[in-house]
Design a protein around this motif. Structure first.
Motif, PDB file in Angstrom:
ATOM      1  N   ALA A 341     -28.202  -3.900  10.470  1.00 40.21           N
ATOM      2  CA  ALA A 341     -28.689  -3.071  11.570  1.00 40.21           C
ATOM      3  C   ALA A 341     -30.015  -2.412  11.187  1.00 40.21           C
ATOM      4  O   ALA A 341     -30.968  -2.331  11.991  1.00 40.21           O
ATOM      5  CB  ALA A 341     -27.636  -2.029  11.942  1.00 40.21           C
ATOM      6  N   LEU A 342     -30.071  -1.888   9.959  1.00 38.98           N
ATOM      7  CA  LEU A 342     -31.313  -1.263   9.505  1.00 38.98           C
ATOM      8  C   LEU A 342     -32.466  -2.276   9.458  1.00 38.98           C
ATOM      9  O   LEU A 342     -33.589  -1.974   9.866  1.00 38.98           O
ATOM     10  CB  LEU A 342     -31.111  -0.648   8.113  1.00 38.98           C
ATOM     11  N   VAL A 343     -32.197  -3.478   8.958  1.00 33.36           N
ATOM     12  CA  VAL A 343     -33.252  -4.509   8.886  1.00 33.36           C
ATOM     13  C   VAL A 343     -33.741  -4.876  10.267  1.00 33.36           C
ATOM     14  O   VAL A 343     -34.949  -5.027  10.524  1.00 33.36           O
ATOM     15  CB  VAL A 343     -32.725  -5.747   8.135  1.00 33.36           C
ATOM     16  N   GLY A 344     -32.810  -5.026  11.217  1.00 33.04           N
ATOM     17  CA  GLY A 344     -33.223  -5.367  12.578  1.00 33.04           C
ATOM     18  C   GLY A 344     -34.071  -4.288  13.193  1.00 33.04           C
ATOM     19  O   GLY A 344     -35.074  -4.573  13.879  1.00 33.04           O
ATOM     20  N   GLY A 345     -33.700  -3.001  12.954  1.00 32.51           N
ATOM     21  CA  GLY A 345     -34.493  -1.915  13.498  1.00 32.51           C
ATOM     22  C   GLY A 345     -35.900  -1.878  12.900  1.00 32.51           C
ATOM     23  O   GLY A 345     -36.898  -1.670  13.613  1.00 32.51           O
ATOM     24  N   TRP A 347     -37.543  -4.398  11.616  1.00 33.19           N
ATOM     25  CA  TRP A 347     -38.336  -5.540  12.101  1.00 33.19           C
ATOM     26  C   TRP A 347     -38.881  -5.255  13.484  1.00 33.19           C
ATOM     27  O   TRP A 347     -40.040  -5.559  13.780  1.00 33.19           O
ATOM     28  CB  TRP A 347     -37.428  -6.784  12.121  1.00 33.19           C
ATOM     29  N   TYR A 348     -38.039  -4.651  14.344  1.00 30.23           N
ATOM     30  CA  TYR A 348     -38.492  -4.341  15.695  1.00 30.23           C
ATOM     31  C   TYR A 348     -39.637  -3.338  15.662  1.00 30.23           C
ATOM     32  O   TYR A 348     -40.614  -3.456  16.407  1.00 30.23           O
ATOM     33  CB  TYR A 348     -37.307  -3.785  16.507  1.00 30.23           C
ATOM     34  N   ALA A 349     -39.537  -2.330  14.767  1.00 30.25           N
ATOM     35  CA  ALA A 349     -40.568  -1.303  14.677  1.00 30.25           C
ATOM     36  C   ALA A 349     -41.893  -1.909  14.201  1.00 30.25           C
ATOM     37  O   ALA A 349     -42.977  -1.580  14.697  1.00 30.25           O
ATOM     38  CB  ALA A 349     -40.106  -0.205  13.729  1.00 30.25           C
ATOM     39  N   VAL A 350     -41.782  -2.811  13.228  1.00 26.30           N
ATOM     40  CA  VAL A 350     -43.002  -3.437  12.714  1.00 26.30           C
ATOM     41  C   VAL A 350     -43.678  -4.275  13.791  1.00 26.30           C
ATOM     42  O   VAL A 350     -44.906  -4.248  13.954  1.00 26.30           O
ATOM     43  CB  VAL A 350     -42.675  -4.313  11.476  1.00 26.30           C
ATOM     44  N   GLN A 351     -42.880  -5.021  14.538  1.00 29.20           N
ATOM     45  CA  GLN A 351     -43.448  -5.830  15.604  1.00 29.20           C
ATOM     46  C   GLN A 351     -44.131  -4.966  16.650  1.00 29.20           C
ATOM     47  O   GLN A 351     -45.197  -5.323  17.162  1.00 29.20           O
ATOM     48  CB  GLN A 351     -42.343  -6.675  16.251  1.00 29.20           C
ATOM     49  N   TYR A 352     -43.526  -3.842  16.910  1.00 29.05           N
ATOM     50  CA  TYR A 352     -44.105  -2.951  17.910  1.00 29.05           C
ATOM     51  C   TYR A 352     -45.450  -2.394  17.436  1.00 29.05           C
ATOM     52  O   TYR A 352     -46.426  -2.372  18.175  1.00 29.05           O
ATOM     53  CB  TYR A 352     -43.115  -1.809  18.209  1.00 29.05           C
ATOM     54  N   VAL A 353     -45.473  -1.978  16.182  1.00 27.26           N
ATOM     55  CA  VAL A 353     -46.712  -1.404  15.630  1.00 27.26           C
ATOM     56  C   VAL A 353     -47.813  -2.472  15.561  1.00 27.26           C
ATOM     57  O   VAL A 353     -48.978  -2.215  15.882  1.00 27.26           O
ATOM     58  CB  VAL A 353     -46.443  -0.810  14.235  1.00 27.26           C
ATOM     59  N   GLN A 354     -47.416  -3.695  15.143  1.00 35.35           N
ATOM     60  CA  GLN A 354     -48.422  -4.762  15.063  1.00 35.35           C
ATOM     61  C   GLN A 354     -48.990  -5.094  16.431  1.00 35.35           C
ATOM     62  O   GLN A 354     -50.181  -5.375  16.584  1.00 35.35           O
ATOM     63  CB  GLN A 354     -47.800  -6.027  14.453  1.00 35.35           C
TER      64      GLN A 354
END
Length: 731
Positions: A341-345, A347-354
């Motif tokens: 769950a932490l890894v998925g969160g 990854w989503y945050a990184v994609q959003y920032v990128q």
């Protein structure tokens, strides 16, 4: 040996050379009537089996080869203690003599000779024959330029030993390969090393290694580096030096692998794009040695972790109770779910920032070898900046991209790409070849990169020495970029123009002066010299100085003329009556009167036809103190007579003495009239029956008788003098 016949067929004509093992004679094959070379083993070796075997091996090695650059073997034989080989006779010289005469040789000539040697070696190596003694002495050059390799006396098959005897080697120490000098097995590359030394000697005029003794020279082959050829002769192109350096490497691994490789390099080394190629570099032997001593860090305890094998891991878990193992899976499962769950969160945050902070990137197109304008357009269309920097390049044309700072990569939009653009070839100045000999001028231009096909020659008659360049187009120091595209015109002197000196002898003074003017010749300051002459009449040229007729003479040359002032004062002019009688009265005959006197020699004075009775002909002649006159009468059905008139006859006649040698006037003599109107007795033959006779001259009627025109045009009629007949027939 001279004059000896070998095998009943080969006649020895003369010695043409010799080496340490044999003497070479020129011979004649009596059967085929052709010249051959006969190689005879020296007498001191006829009982040495080792030398006899080596001598036979030469015949076997060369006979197995058939190539236009290898001397052909015709026959081999033995007669008593004479061992001989009959081979092709080459009319010409050897390379060693040419090097002594002309070294250093022209680069083109040296490469041409080396190519033919290399072709012969390639053929020999292909037939498993190693020559082992390649040197200029064994390279023959025929008059047609054909190169022939000879002397396979120490050649061996590739599979046989190369050591002649324990502790010694056979060959020419200055052309040894390092492996040959050490006595280790030699192969094809040993011949290529010797070929490299031959090329070095042709182009520099000296050997690469010299020493006080053969041992010192051999050691230099093993230990010392050769001096680079271009330091000795800067006219050697870099491409040719590279061939020599590679062929002469001490390590066989760095040499050419085969003669075919050398030949391929020689065929292209003089092409314009190769002449200034980079200098060849060789890796140092130490860099190739994996066992050389190296400095490495010391190992300390605990510096490196010990990795245990899975088989050595504790097996305590295997003995754990079965119940604990069954309950232990729940906790890890929970932790796994939380971790995912932490890894998925994240990854989503990184994609959003990128996505919010993303920067656009583009691929960099490759624009090398494209024109600058086109390269700029391609890069700018890819949203990249361009910065161009020019530099000279002898290969790429002007405004062509040589290289770029980045390629085949992704960069941020707007990144600056630096382009290196060709500014064209480096500008050079045309060398000055004026006042050089034509051959030297062409060599200088070709060595500077100019194409020999673009060098034209214009020959003119000039003051400079023949074959000297007097001017050139383009002019010296004019700038150029690509020498191969420049057309050079050389004006070469043929020397001063000459033509054949015209014949002025016998011409009048005015005619001679006109001829001099027409032929662009000048009358000298002395002008004309007037001298008496027997041969030419007054006013005619008797001599021309300093050039005789048909001598080569140049325009503007000054000529002195000697003009006749008439007969000398002592000249004796006489008119002599001559009787011409047929052999038989009434029978027609033909007569010729031949006159030789001080003015003419064997000249046909007059020809008479249909002579049926005695006729009298008055002959005008000139005698001098050292030249008598002779009148000859010749013909068919005519009494052939010869009459000699001496200078004494003339003096007697002049002094009034009508008799000579006590002889009286014969009866029925003709009369003549002298120049002063005084009656004189004509000359009377002193002896013989065939002399000329004459009558007393008639008394003149006042004044003098007009002078007749004789051979000289100004001779006056002289009173007949005494004549001397020779009597009998003219032999």
């Amino acid at each position: 040996m001279i004059g000896k016949q070998l095998g009943g067929r080969y006649e020895i004509l003369g010695r043409v050379g010799g080496g340490g093992m044999a003497i070479v004679y020129k011979g004649l094959d009596i059967l085929l009537h052709r010249h051959v070379a006969v190689k005879v083993l020296r007498q001191q070796y006829v009982h040495d089996e080792e030398f006899i075997q080596r001598f036979r091996r030469e015949a076997q090695a060369a006979a197995s080869l058939s190539h236009p650059n290898v001397v052909s073997i015709y026959d081999v034989g033995q007669e008593e203690d004479i061992h001989y080989i009959v081979m092709e006779y080459i009319e010409g010289t050897n390379l060693n003599e040419q090097i002594k005469e002309k070294a250093p040789l022209q680069v083109e000539e040296a490469v041409h000779i080396a190519s033919q040697i290399c072709d012969a070696l390639d053929h020999a190596h292909h037939n498993q024959i190693i020559h082992r003694d390649i040197k200029p002495h064994n390279i023959l050059i025929g008059k047609n330029g054909r190169v022939k390799v000879t002397d396979f006396g120490i050649a061996r098959a590739v599979t046989s030993s190369t050591i002649t005897q324990t502790g010694s080697v056979v060959g020419s120490v200055h052309y040894f390969s390092p492996e040959h000098a050490k006595g280790t097995p030699t192969g094809e590359q040993s011949d290529l090393y010797s070929l490299g030394i031959v090329m070095y000697q042709m182009l520099t005029g000296r050997l690469p290694f010299l020493g006080e003794s053969p041992i010192s020279v051999a050691l230099k082959h093993l230990q010392e580096d050769v001096e680079e050829p271009r330091k000795v002769n800067p006219l050697i192109p870099q491409s040719v030096e590279n061939i020599i350096l590679r062929a002469m490497r001490k390590s066989t691994s760095e040499r050419y692998r085969s003669a075919k490789d050398v030949l391929s390099d020689l065929e292209s080394c003089l092409l314009p794009h190769r002449r200034n190629e980079p200098k060849v570099n060789f890796l140092d032997d130490d860099e190739l040695d994996e066992e050389k001593t190296r400095v490495m860090p010391a190992l300390r305890p605990g510096q490196y972790a010990v990795v245990e094998d899975d088989d050595d891991a504790p097996r305590a878990k295997e003995t754990a109770p079965l119940e604990k193992q069954k309950k232990g899976w729940v906790k890890p499962l929970v932790w796994f779910v939380v971790l995912m769950a932490l890894v998925g969160g994240m990854w989503y945050a990184v994609q959003y920032v990128q996505e919010k902070l993303s920067v656009q990137r583009v691929d960099i197109p490759n624009v090398v070898d494209k024109p600058l304008a086109e390269a700029k357009k391609i890069l700018e269309d890819s949203k990249l900046q361009v910065e161009a920097d020019y530099q000279n390049d002898d290969v790429k044309p002007k405004d062509i991209v040589i290289q770029q700072s980045q390629a085949n990569n992704q960069v941020i939009v707007g990144t600056t790409i630096k382009l290196t653009v060709s500014a064209g070839p480096t500008s050079k100045k045309i060398p000055d070849v004026t006042n050089l000999k034509l051959a030297d001028a062409k060599t200088k231009l070709i060595s500077s990169g100019f194409d020999s096909k673009n060098i034209s020659i214009v020959q003119k008659f000039l003051e400079a020495e023949p074959e000297t360049v007097t001017s050139q187009k383009p002019t010296p120091n004019e700038e150029y970029t690509i020498p191969g595209d420049v057309k050079v015109e050389l004006t070469v002197s043929k020397g001063r123009e000459t033509f054949k000196m015209p014949n002025l002898i016998g011409k009048t003074e005015n005619e001679a002066k006109t001829l001099l003017s027409v032929n662009n010749l000048k009358l000298s300051k002395d002008g004309t010299v007037r001298q008496p002459s027997y041969k030419q009449s007054k006013g005619r040229v008797t001599k021309q100085f300093p050039f005789e007729p048909d001598d080569d003479v140049m325009p503007g040359t000054e000529i002195t003329l000697t003009v006749s002032s008439g007969l000398p004062p002592e000249a004796g002019q006489m008119t002599v009556p001559v009787q011409i009688k047929p052999s038989k009265e009434g029978q027609a005959g033909t007569a010729k009167v031949i006159l030789s006197d001080a003015a003419v020699e064997n000249s046909e004075y007059q020809k008479l036809t249909n002579v049926t009775k005695t006729e009298t002909l008055e002959v005008k002649l000139v005698v001098s103190p050292d030249k008598d006159a002779t009148i000859q009468i010749r013909g068919d059905n005519i009494q052939n007579d010869s009459i000699t008139i001496t200078y004494k006859n003339y003096q007697d006649q002049k002094s009034g003495n009508n008799q000579s040698n006590g002889a009286g006037t014969p009866p029925n003599a003709d009369t003549g009239t002298n120049g002063g109107g005084k009656t004189e007795q004509p000359a009377t033959p002193a002896s013989g029956t065939g002399g000329a006779s004459g009558k007393p001259a008639k008394q003149g009627s006042g004044g003098t008788t007009p002078p007749p025109t004789g051979q000289n045009g100004d001779a006056a009629t002289a009173p007949a003098g005494n004549t001397t007949g020779t009597g009998g027939k003219n032999p």
